[in-house]
Write a protein that holds these residues in place. Structure first.
Motif, PDB file in Angstrom:
ATOM      1  N   MET A 133       0.884  -1.149  -0.044  1.00  0.00           N
ATOM      2  CA  MET A 133      -0.086   0.108  -0.134  1.00  0.00           C
ATOM      3  C   MET A 133       0.962   1.162  -0.008  1.00  0.00           C
ATOM      4  N   PRO A 139      -5.015   2.457  -1.027  1.00  0.00           N
ATOM      5  CA  PRO A 139      -5.010   0.862  -1.638  1.00  0.00           C
ATOM      6  C   PRO A 139      -3.965   0.906  -2.700  1.00  0.00           C
ATOM      7  N   GLU A 140      -3.334  -0.234  -2.866  1.00  0.00           N
ATOM      8  CA  GLU A 140      -2.401  -0.391  -4.094  1.00  0.00           C
ATOM      9  C   GLU A 140      -3.333  -0.325  -5.512  1.00  0.00           C
ATOM     10  N   GLU A 141      -2.612   0.501  -6.274  1.00  0.00           N
ATOM     11  CA  GLU A 141      -2.958   0.544  -7.566  1.00  0.00           C
ATOM     12  C   GLU A 141      -2.975  -0.718  -8.688  1.00  0.00           C
TER      13      GLU A 141
END
Length: 150
Positions: free
Chosen positions: A1, A148-150
């Motif tokens: 993240m 949040p991770e993309e």
């Protein structure tokens, strides 16, 4: 993240054209609503505690009857159990009136004011206070939660 960039997220940044006094005023309005939320919680405490006491009183009356004091048991049942806490009202009715005549209109007004004056962005005063008090770069002082991770 990944973490937020160094600063508050968009929803906590002052919109263009919103001055310091407006941010301060919206902060004061929000604080007043928060105080009202606490008062409402205490009203619900009153509601639940009064109901609990009524059932406890019923238990006491049963014990008095079992102990050979039916006149006291009956007096408690007739005079106190189920009694209105103020004329014509049980506690649930007080809670409903408070919600309908004070709490809900106050909450709606606060929301409308924030929407009109700050594009609905809440807690701008607090977000700016956080920015002024945090230590940039310190891991316990990041601007916001991880994204949040993309």
């Amino acid at each position: 993240m990944q973490e937020h960039p160094d600063g508050p997220d968009r929803q906590h940044r002052r919109p263009d054209g919103v001055d310091d006094k407006t941010v301060e005023a919206l902060g004061a309005l929000s604080k007043a609503l928060e105080t009202t939320e606490r008062a409402r919680g205490r009203l619900y405490d009153f509601h639940q505690m009064t109901g609990t006491a009524d059932f406890q009183l019923e238990h006491a009356a049963d014990l008095l009857a079992e102990a050979g004091h039916p006149e006291w048991a009956e007096k408690i049942r007739a005079e106190i159990i189920g009694r209105n806490v103020i004329p014509g009202h049980w506690t649930f009715q007080i809670v409903e009136r408070y919600d309908d005549t004070y709490y809900r209109p106050f909450r709606e007004l606060e929301t409308a004011c924030t929407q009109e004056l700050a594009q609905g962005r809440r807690h701008l005063y607090e977000a700016e206070l956080k920015e002024a008090r945090r230590t940039p770069g310190h891991p316990a002082h990041v601007a916001g939660p991880p994204l949040p991770e993309e």
